[in-house]
Design a protein around this motif. Structure first.
Motif: not given
Length: 919
Positions: A445, A462-463, A467-470, A485-488, A511
């Motif tokens: 994140g 940071t967000s 969030a998980q950054f891909s 982000a792959q989740d938001s 994603p």
């Protein structure tokens, strides 16, 4: 565009498994890395991976005493004889079973190979060519279990073999009258090391439970007696003896599938005394125990230096001991890691000790007298996920699943800094335009910025919500940093200068898989699993400029270096090319069949069916924008010609069968009536009982987990100079480069263009004509000879009269020549004159000339860094010497007063002497 890219180096992996070896001079370490070997030059601080590979991971390396030959043996017993001088394979051989150790005799005439419970002695390959370079001499039987280690006497008369049955066997390399074999006991665990004393038959044996036994022999090496001629026997007795010997050898050949040579069999009881000769006997002088910390701290590796009587032992806890033998005096004990030490070696002078830790992939060289590290390198613990070239091509930054970020020097092949601030897998990495800042995104994140001047993390982005950054991208100016982000399903945008969040770009419905900034405009391209590519305008309130509709989920997107084209890889295996200005598709390449996906051991479908669901996951344009590199879950990297939309070449990044998904078809020998052996459960039943390992079971504990890593290419990147490209894969960081020395590529060749005509023009002082002829022949050695023959004061005149077509060629040659030449001012003058006189014309062709300019900049930047450090050091040394001399002048007595001129002269002389001494 040339396609003569060859494997150049392997970065990101320094040690995997097997035994380490020092070179003959003791300045280099030879380390097995997967199915290749790397040579680390400790004096020049460089690494080189040989262009030689085996079919599986290397487990044993045997080095000849002269350092010219090496025997590499893999997991299955397949051996390769390699010349370390020419870097070529000389011979292939198969031992049919896994080999535990290989060792050359000190005189270089024989070598011993141990497998199972037998030691095989072969004649070492000589200078003459032979059809079979491995000629078997003798087979030695004695141990009841697998052999573990070997050592030779200094005169190559005898050798000793350690075994898992807790015994040590001494054999004669020749059939000596008073020593055929001798068995030593006294240990309660597996023998880890056995070592002869210098010029003696005295022995040291070390076992896994931390026990050292000292053995004394009652016979010197000179006391070994040659065997008398065999007595004459009768014809019937001789025939019977021969038949019995042939029957035994035939039975053994059927079991092992190879000839036995002369067979020597040892028995555990004491050898019988022969008439007229006193047999060699051993007695134990002492038994010592290492201090153990815990029950699981087994002794795992040992090495002995005969000249200094230094014994080095490594343990499972990462601790190593240095003892002086035979008194067993502890010199010091240190811990280098918390993982098991797998291999230890000592160089010939005895001052450097090499350690290999397979659990961490770590290689250390320790100088025990000064107690300091000479060399310390470690690869990524898990898979390497992403990579990025610096703008000048000097460095490569890599991120791995272990959360580490490493920076590698492309010229030396070594890592010089490691950042460990991320707590989860690194998914994206990028250099800024100036090359002094690295930005990385992670699944933890955070997006972090690292300074390569002070080696610290100076920004953390940071967000608002975790969030998980891909994926990650940095714009050309180095001001904007964005991460997907792959989740938001959002793209976050920050300012690198202030660290503040500028905007959150929303619009994707899946994603976000990849981001890319345009090199010429402030436009961001983002692709997602929602089958779209969105173009965001950074200057117009970050609004969506265009939406490109794809046929499948988007996996990778990248801009051409000139910003005029956009390439997108999708889940259906296609690569589509788009015009970012008109949002129209220019073409596409169907690359699914080019991947050639292999079949995994656990797959229940064929490789042909499995490849229908595979696709490219990484794209990269070449430096000139004419070609495209593509890689994915396959052992191949494909290079395509974009204009013709055809496959130009496929690079096989690995042939290591120890990795999964390498073979197209399953081995029929692994198929049973219940299916593939990989799919058969080895448990005891359907219940919850745990299968415990039983005594005598060699396969180990059934509850332990074993898996084969799957071959894949996670990231690709072309060097800005266009001379090389890199791929991060399961094997490590593979670098492929153009080898210009081996490629004859003339330009506008004619019958009159010969080396003789070039030198004739030099004698006539026709400098421009000589340069043109040299470039038409296109041989680097001849071009260097011509340039260095031109007088310094004629450079500007020659540059002004040089045709435009040869200006770019000369600049490209200067960039490569500056890397190795010491004539810095001479070549820099050439570059300055060319850029001054032809700068405007080159500016009109900036897209094509850019890789050449970046190659020249890389060479100049490297020399600048080296010289600036040297100059700073010299300045500080001179200032220090001057301060010392002034301090001495102030302490001089007043009675010894001199005139001012004499004082100044004496002070200057002292300063220069001090400076010379310090420098």
């Amino acid at each position: 565009m040339k396609f003569a890219y060859r494997f150049s180096n392997l970065l990101g992996a320094v040690y995997r498994r097997g035994n380490l070896s020092f070179s003959k001079d003791g300045d280099s370490v030879i380390s097995p890395v997967g199915n290749r070997i790397s040579v680390f030059d400790l004096k020049n601080n460089k690494s080189e991976t040989l262009p030689v590979s085996t079919t599986k991971n290397i487990t044993c390396v045997g080095l000849s005493p002269d350092g010219n030959l090496a025997i590499l043996v893999d997991e299955d017993g397949a051996a390769v004889l390699v010349s370390l001088v020419t870097r070529a394979v000389l011979h292939h051989f198969h031992f049919h079973k896994p080999v535990s150790s290989v060792r050359f005799s000190p005189d270089g005439r024989k070598f011993i190979v141990t497998k199972d419970n037998v030691a095989l002695m072969y004649h070492a390959p000589g200078r003459k060519r032979e059809f079979n370079a491995f000629a078997l001499d003798k087979s030695y039987y004695g141990p009841y279990d697998e052999t573990t280690c070997i050592d030779w006497t200094d005169d190559s008369k005898c050798f000793v073999v350690g075994s898992k049955d807790m015994t040590t066997w001494v054999f004669g390399a020749e059939r000596w009258a008073n020593l055929v074999y001798y068995c030593l006991g006294g240990h309660k665990d597996v023998i880890v090391g056995c070592f002869f004393e210098q010029d003696s038959l005295d022995l040291y044996t070390v076992s896994q439970d931390g026990t050292l036994c000292v053995w004394e022999c009652d016979t010197e090496l000179e006391g070994l007696l040659t065997r008398a001629p065999r007595r004459q026997v009768g014809p019937q007795e001789k025939v019977k003896e021969v038949e019995e010997q042939e029957e035994v050898e035939e039975r053994e050949e059927r079991e092992d599938g190879e000839p036995r040579g002369e067979v020597i069999r040892g028995k555990a009881d004491e050898p019988k005394q022969k008439e007229g000769s006193k047999m060699v006997r051993y007695k134990r002088l002492g038994k010592h125990f290492f201090n153990k910390e815990g029950d699981f701290n087994n002794l795992t590796a040992a090495a002995f230096h005969k000249k200094s009587h230094l014994l080095v032992t490594g343990f499972a806890s990462g601790i190593f001991h240095l003892h002086e033998l035979p008194e067993f005096n502890l010199i010091h004990s240190l811990s280098i890691s918390d993982q098991r030490i797998s291999s230890i070696c000592i160089n010939s002078p005895g001052d450097w000790i090499g350690f290999g830790c397979s659990g961490l992939g770590q290689l250390l060289v320790w100088e025990w007298q000064s107690e300091s590290y000479v060399f310390k390198q470690q690869g990524h613990f898990n898979n390497m996920a992403t990579l990025s070239y610096s703008p000048d091509g000097q460095y490569i930054a890599t991120g791995g699943d272990d959360g580490k970020l490493k920076v590698w020097n492309t010229s030396s092949g070594l890592c010089f800094v490691t950042f460990t601030e991320h707590s989860s897998s690194v998914t994206g990495i990028s250099f800024t335009s100036r090359g002094f800042v690295i930005v990385s995104a992670s699944l933890d994140g955070t997006v972090r910025a690292f300074d390569l001047h002070r080696y610290r993390n100076f920004r953390t982005f940071t967000s608002p919500r975790p969030a998980q950054f891909s994926c990650l991208a940095v714009d050309g100016s180095g001001e904007l940093v964005c991460a997907g982000a792959q989740d938001s399903f959002q793209v976050f945008l920050w300012s690198l200068q202030t660290g503040r969040l500028l905007e959150v770009l929303a619009g994707h419905e899946g994603p976000v898989s990849c981001l890319s900034f345009s090199p010429v405009r402030s436009v961001l391209a983002s692709t997602s699993w929602d089958r779209t590519v969105r173009l965001w305008d950074m200057l117009d309130s970050w609004q969506t400029k265009e939406i490109l509709r794809l046929t499948s989920d988007g996996l990778a997107v990248t801009y051409r270096p000139d910003g005029e084209e956009l390439a997108v890889a999708t889940l259906d295996g296609e690569i589509s090319f788009w015009n970012p200005y008109t949002a129209s598709q220019n073409g596409s390449i169907v690359g699914r069949h080019d991947l050639q996906m292999g079949r995994k051991e656990t797959d229940k479908i064929t490789a042909k069916q499995a490849s229908k669901g595979k696709s490219f996951t990484s794209l990269c344009y070449s430096a000139d924008g004419e070609c495209m590199l593509a890689g994915g879950q396959s052992k191949f990297v494909c290079i395509y010609n974009i204009a013709e939309q055809i496959l130009m070449k496929k690079f096989e990044i690995s042939c290591n069968l120890s990795l999964d998904a390498m073979e197209e078809y399953l081995d029929r020998r692994k198929m049973t009536e219940f299916g593939s052996l990989a799919l058969v459960d080895e448990g005891v039943g359907d219940g919850d009982t745990v299968a415990l390992s039983l005594p005598g079971v060699r396969r180990g504990d059934m509850s332990s987990r074993h898996f084969k890593p799957e071959i894949r290419v996670s990231s690709l990147s072309f060097s800005p100079t266009g001379r090389s490209w890199a791929a991060s894969s399961t094997e490590g960081l593979l670098v492929y480069s153009l080898d210009g020395a081996l490629v004859f590529d003339p330009f506008d060749l004619d019958l009159d263009v010969t080396p003789g005509s070039v030198r004739r023009q030099l004698r006539r002082a026709e400098w421009a004509a000589a340069i043109v002829l040299a470039f038409r022949l296109n041989e680097n050695a001849l071009t260097r000879e011509v340039l260095e023959a031109i007088p310094h004061d004629q450079i500007s005149v020659v540059c002004s009269s040089l045709p435009d077509i040869y200006v770019e060629k000369l600049l490209h040659f200067l960039g490569s020549a500056l890397e190795s030449s010491g004539h810095l001012q001479f070549y820099l003058t050439w570059a300055q004159q060319l850029l001054t006189l032809h700068g405007q014309k080159l500016k009109n062709r900036s897209g094509a000339i850019l890789p050449t300019i970046q190659s020249l900049q890389k060479s100049i930047q490297r020399h600048f860094e080296d010289l600036s450090k040297l100059c700073d050091w010299n300045i500080y040394s001179i200032q220090y010497a001057g301060a010392l001399s002034r301090q001495k002048g102030m302490k001089r007595p007043a009675a010894d007063s001199l005139s001012e001129e004499e004082e100044d002269e004496e002070e200057d002389t002292a300063s220069m002497e001090e400076a010379d001494m310090v420098i």
